[in-house]
Design a protein around this motif. Sequence first.
Motif, PDB file in Angstrom:
ATOM      1  N   GLY A  16       0.805  -1.207   0.000  1.00 51.30           N
ATOM      2  CA  GLY A  16       0.000   0.000   0.000  1.00 51.30           C
ATOM      3  C   GLY A  16       0.843   1.263   0.000  1.00 51.30           C
ATOM      4  O   GLY A  16       0.495   2.264  -0.644  1.00 51.30           O
ATOM      5  N   LYS A  19       2.054   1.944  -3.443  1.00 47.08           N
ATOM      6  CA  LYS A  19       0.996   2.422  -4.335  1.00 47.08           C
ATOM      7  C   LYS A  19       0.469   3.797  -3.940  1.00 47.08           C
ATOM      8  O   LYS A  19      -0.459   4.318  -4.557  1.00 47.08           O
ATOM      9  CB  LYS A  19      -0.161   1.421  -4.335  1.00 47.08           C
ATOM     10  N   LYS A  21      -1.068   4.380  -1.164  1.00 45.27           N
ATOM     11  CA  LYS A  21      -2.263   4.188  -0.354  1.00 45.27           C
ATOM     12  C   LYS A  21      -1.892   3.405   0.908  1.00 45.27           C
ATOM     13  O   LYS A  21      -2.252   2.234   1.071  1.00 45.27           O
ATOM     14  CB  LYS A  21      -3.339   3.435  -1.148  1.00 45.27           C
TER      15      LYS A  21
END
Length: 316
Positions: A16, A19, A21
């Motif tokens: 995450g 990415k 995120k």
Amino acid sequence: MTARVILHMPERFIAGFAKGKPPLLYGRIVQTLTARGLTADFAADMPTAAARVLQDGNLHIMENGQVQAQGWLNAATAYLEGFFHVDPKGVQAASSIGARAYEPALIDAEQAARYAQMLHARFTARRHSRYRQMGAVSALPKGAIAVFLQGPAPIRQGQAFASFEEMLRAVVAGAEGRAVLVKPHPLKPELGAEIIATLQAEGHALIATEANVHDILAACAVSVSINSATAIEGFLHQKPAVIFGRSDFHALVQTAHSPSDFPRALRAALHSPPDYAKALYWYFGQNCLDIQADSFDDRLMAIFAAAGFDAARLGV
């Protein structure tokens, strides 16, 4: 020696970050450290055996951990979305909150009321819960006993004082004419459906429902679970709770230590409910980290310091 902060997370959490995120808590921890000129290391290993728990002079934080060792903290969501444990003992039922004294007489009533209103706006008014819920509003019998099933974790971890089946039989037997609603856990619907079907086949009067948790809590008289988040979530609806297991919010609910103890626990829950605002403020406001609170950074650093990793040791 300057200590580092090492975050032990599942690989999907680390992905995450790549990415853009990051997982909510760990992204905020990294943000807090970055603001102080510090960095964090990521580790995908999730050590559980004592022999694998490093004590290398660094501060280790483990997702959903139960490590009790110098230099280690455990982290997880604290029942409501955006609230977290970062704790030296464990998380959720095993967190150190369970050993702390709850003294409602020492809590300012007006401050607690304002805090409860904030939580109401954040969760109840939006019909928002940690797991995805039905959007449509459901018509449910008023004054029912609402039983919330969970996944296998509380049984597997030895937290339960009864099996799900034993709990449901005790509730039906002690319902005293009240309807009994049963909601499977959103992440384990098949397990819940199997348990409900087994009890219904035995002739027990259960009403299975997939309704939004807020609709159920608004309609019911009391919630029942092993140690579900819905027990304390029900306080947002002014509803008491009975639990059949260990929890770190036991001071706020009634605990049935066996199936035969349910009638006593139910009477106590209905006749001596807690001060819901004070209970919510004590648990979430005073004992958990709120990702949206202005005090998050300072409270996180205070937790680090209490674990032996103050600003100087971290190199601030």
